[in-house]
Design an enzyme around this catalytic site. Structure first.
Site, PDB file in Angstrom:
ATOM      1  N   ASP A   1      -1.922  10.739  -2.368  1.00  0.00           N
ATOM      2  CA  ASP A   1      -2.353   9.667  -3.274  1.00  0.00           C
ATOM      3  C   ASP A   1      -2.678  10.201  -4.656  1.00  0.00           C
ATOM      4  OD1 ASP A   1      -3.017   8.601  -0.393  1.00  0.00           O
ATOM      5  OD2 ASP A   1      -2.680   6.911  -1.759  1.00  0.00           O
TER       6      ASP A   1
ATOM      7  N   ARG B   1       0.865  -1.191   0.000  1.00  0.00           N
ATOM      8  CA  ARG B   1       0.000   0.000   0.000  1.00  0.00           C
ATOM      9  C   ARG B   1       0.898   1.237   0.000  1.00  0.00           C
ATOM     10  NH1 ARG B   1       2.342   2.181   3.700  1.00  0.00           N
ATOM     11  NH2 ARG B   1       0.797   3.813   3.607  1.00  0.00           N
ATOM     12  N   GLY B   2       0.256   2.403  -0.198  1.00  0.00           N
ATOM     13  CA  GLY B   2       1.022   3.632  -0.379  1.00  0.00           C
ATOM     14  C   GLY B   2       1.150   3.867  -1.876  1.00  0.00           C
ATOM     15  N   ALA B   3       0.817   5.096  -2.323  1.00  0.00           N
ATOM     16  CA  ALA B   3       0.684   5.348  -3.762  1.00  0.00           C
ATOM     17  C   ALA B   3       1.893   4.912  -4.604  1.00  0.00           C
ATOM     18  CB  ALA B   3       0.344   6.822  -3.988  1.00  0.00           C
TER      19      ALA B   3
ATOM     20  N   GLN C   1      -1.982   2.592   9.805  1.00  0.00           N
ATOM     21  CA  GLN C   1      -0.695   2.654   9.096  1.00  0.00           C
ATOM     22  C   GLN C   1       0.336   3.444   9.901  1.00  0.00           C
ATOM     23  OE1 GLN C   1      -3.671   3.224   7.690  1.00  0.00           O
ATOM     24  NE2 GLN C   1      -3.748   2.606   5.565  1.00  0.00           N
TER      25      GLN C   1
ATOM     26  N   ARG D   1      -7.390  -0.612  -7.018  1.00  0.00           N
ATOM     27  CA  ARG D   1      -7.764   0.469  -6.096  1.00  0.00           C
ATOM     28  C   ARG D   1      -7.956   1.740  -6.929  1.00  0.00           C
ATOM     29  NH1 ARG D   1      -4.298   1.051  -0.710  1.00  0.00           N
ATOM     30  NH2 ARG D   1      -6.211   2.095  -0.035  1.00  0.00           N
TER      31      ARG D   1
ATOM     32  N   ASN E   1      -5.311  12.358   0.277  1.00  0.00           N
ATOM     33  CA  ASN E   1      -4.397  11.539   1.085  1.00  0.00           C
ATOM     34  C   ASN E   1      -5.257  10.808   2.115  1.00  0.00           C
ATOM     35  OD1 ASN E   1      -1.652  10.707   1.729  1.00  0.00           O
ATOM     36  ND2 ASN E   1      -1.893  11.855   3.621  1.00  0.00           N
TER      37      ASN E   1
HETATM   38  O1  MRU Z   1      -4.613   3.141   2.034  1.00  0.00           O
HETATM   39  P1  MRU Z   1      -3.138   3.358   1.916  1.00  0.00           P
HETATM   40  O2  MRU Z   1      -2.369   2.840   3.078  1.00  0.00           O
HETATM   41  O3  MRU Z   1      -2.592   2.876   0.595  1.00  0.00           O
HETATM   42  O4  MRU Z   1      -2.971   4.941   1.928  1.00  0.00           O
HETATM   43  C1  MRU Z   1      -1.700   5.486   1.783  1.00  0.00           C
HETATM   44  C2  MRU Z   1      -1.647   6.940   1.990  1.00  0.00           C
HETATM   45  O5  MRU Z   1      -2.634   7.612   2.130  1.00  0.00           O
HETATM   46  C3  MRU Z   1      -0.283   7.565   1.917  1.00  0.00           C
HETATM   47  O6  MRU Z   1      -0.207   8.674   2.756  1.00  0.00           O
HETATM   48  C4  MRU Z   1      -0.011   8.026   0.485  1.00  0.00           C
HETATM   49  O7  MRU Z   1      -0.140   6.965  -0.412  1.00  0.00           O
HETATM   50  C5  MRU Z   1       1.312   8.614   0.325  1.00  0.00           C
HETATM   51  S1  MRU Z   1       2.550   7.388   0.426  1.00  0.00           S
HETATM   52  C6  MRU Z   1       4.038   7.940  -0.054  1.00  0.00           C
END
Ligand code: MRU
Length: 343
Positions: free
Chosen positions: A236, A45-47, A195, A88, A246
């Site tokens: 994101d 996870r994380g963009a 997270q 997603r 985000n």
């Molecule tokens: O649902 P997630 O854990 O994928 O959400 C991630 C976030 O919101 C992060 O803050 C975002 O992707 C930035 S990561 C460098």
């Protein structure tokens, strides 16, 4: 350095982010369908990390295709990419990475299938290694914003785990620490998936960066007490005017930051910017399953059959953002002009 994602022996290897911080283990995906599953269930996870996983998943899918005519191969490869794109909806990097993979397939159309597959694998690996370089650049660009002794608040995980390595928001913190600045980080736990508690606190502890964990609803009180100097989060998807999606809870922090005159920074690579969206209104916001809200670590903490609303992200309007840190420099207001200049 924490290895979030890598290609090994024709598998896509991911650190299992659902197992952290209790166990540090890796999952090896043998098919693109397994990669899709891991994106959906937040193993990765994380963009930016989702983008890398998508690219590697697409390459993996291509490598498993039977021998086909160039036209048929293109059709099947594009269908695989389109299927991965459904995993997603919010992170721009997912779509950006797949568009880049499709472009390579088109550019090399007509080459022998084995050569084309090798090229696609190389491209996915390149997206992975470039991401780390980009994060280091972002760190270098953003670190002057932090002063020795600063107390920084962050939300969700925008660290090495959310990227191919080093991190975006945590990358800036990491870079400032590497330059010898003494920073202290407050990590929001980040309900409902935690997270912040599970991943950011784990990463910072591992890196020996001083960190204090708080629950999300404590952030305003800390700001009121003068305990927070600056806030930095990842993104994101960023619209052409700077509106930023985000993790849910980011918008509340930005409103609180404005009320307490605290700088609020976004750190994100240019690949997170959606130049086609004029404002944040067009950003699709993922809604996740109700169990994330009604259950805590598998144990039910709400009455049965209660109605739940669980948006995974929110949109912070550009006016509440002090600056956007990218690998190309720090974007200042008016963001629509700074962002247009990146094209
Ligand atoms: O649902 P997630 O854990 O994928 O959400 C991630 C976030 O919101 C992060 O803050 C975002 O992707 C930035 S990561 C460098």
């Amino acid at each position: 350095m924490i290895r979030t994602i890598f290609w090994k022996n024709d598998t896509v290897v991911l650190i299992d982010q659902n197992a952290l911080p209790l166990a540090e283990r890796y999952v090896a995906c043998k098919s693109y369908k397994e990669v899709i599953f891991c994106i959906k269930d937040l193993t990765v996870r994380g963009a930016p990390a989702i983008g890398v996983a998508a690219a590697m998943g697409a390459a993996l899918g291509a490598s498993k295709l039977p021998s086909l005519s160039p036209e048929k191969f293109r059709q099947k490869f594009f269908a695989i990419c389109d299927e991965i794109a459904q995993a997603r909806p919010t992170a721009r990097n997912l779509f950006w990475a797949l568009e880049r993979m499709k472009k390579v397939a088109d550019l090399k159309h007509g080459e022998s299938q084995s050569k084309l597959v090798r090229t696609l694998i190389t491209e996915a690996k390149r997206i992975c290694s470039e991401d780390i370089e980009i994060n280091r650049k972002m760190g270098k660009n953003g670190s002057p914003l932090f002063a020795d002794g600063d107390n920084i608040l962050t939300h969700c995980n925008a660290g090495a785990l959310a990227t191919a390595g080093y991190g975006t928001a945590l990358g800036v913190i990491r870079a400032a620490c590497e330059q010898g600045k003494k920073l202290h980080v407050y990590a929001d736990e980040t309900r409902p998936v935690l997270q912040g508690a599970r991943l950011t606190a784990w990463e910072l502890k591992k890196e020996k960066i001083p960190c204090t964990l708080i629950t999300d609803n404590m952030a305003g009180f800390l700001m009121c007490q003068g305990k927070i100097d600056k806030i930095i989060v990842g993104a994101d998807r960023i619209a052409a005017n700077g509106d930023t999606a985000n993790k849910i809870g980011t918008y509340s922090l930005a409103v609180l930051a404005r009320a307490h005159h605290i700088p609020f920074y976004i750190a994100a690579p240019v690949s997170t910017i959606d130049f086609s969206l004029k404002t944040g209104e067009g950003i699709p916001i993922e809604e996740r399953k109700s169990e994330e809200v009604t259950h805590f670590s598998g144990v039910c903490s709400a009455p049965g059959k209660i109605k739940v609303y669980n948006p995974a992200f929110d949109v912070t309007p550009a006016r509440l953002i002090t600056a956007i840190i990218t690998e190309k420099g720090i974007l200042q207001k008016p963001f629509h002009i700074a962002i247009a200049g990146l094209k």
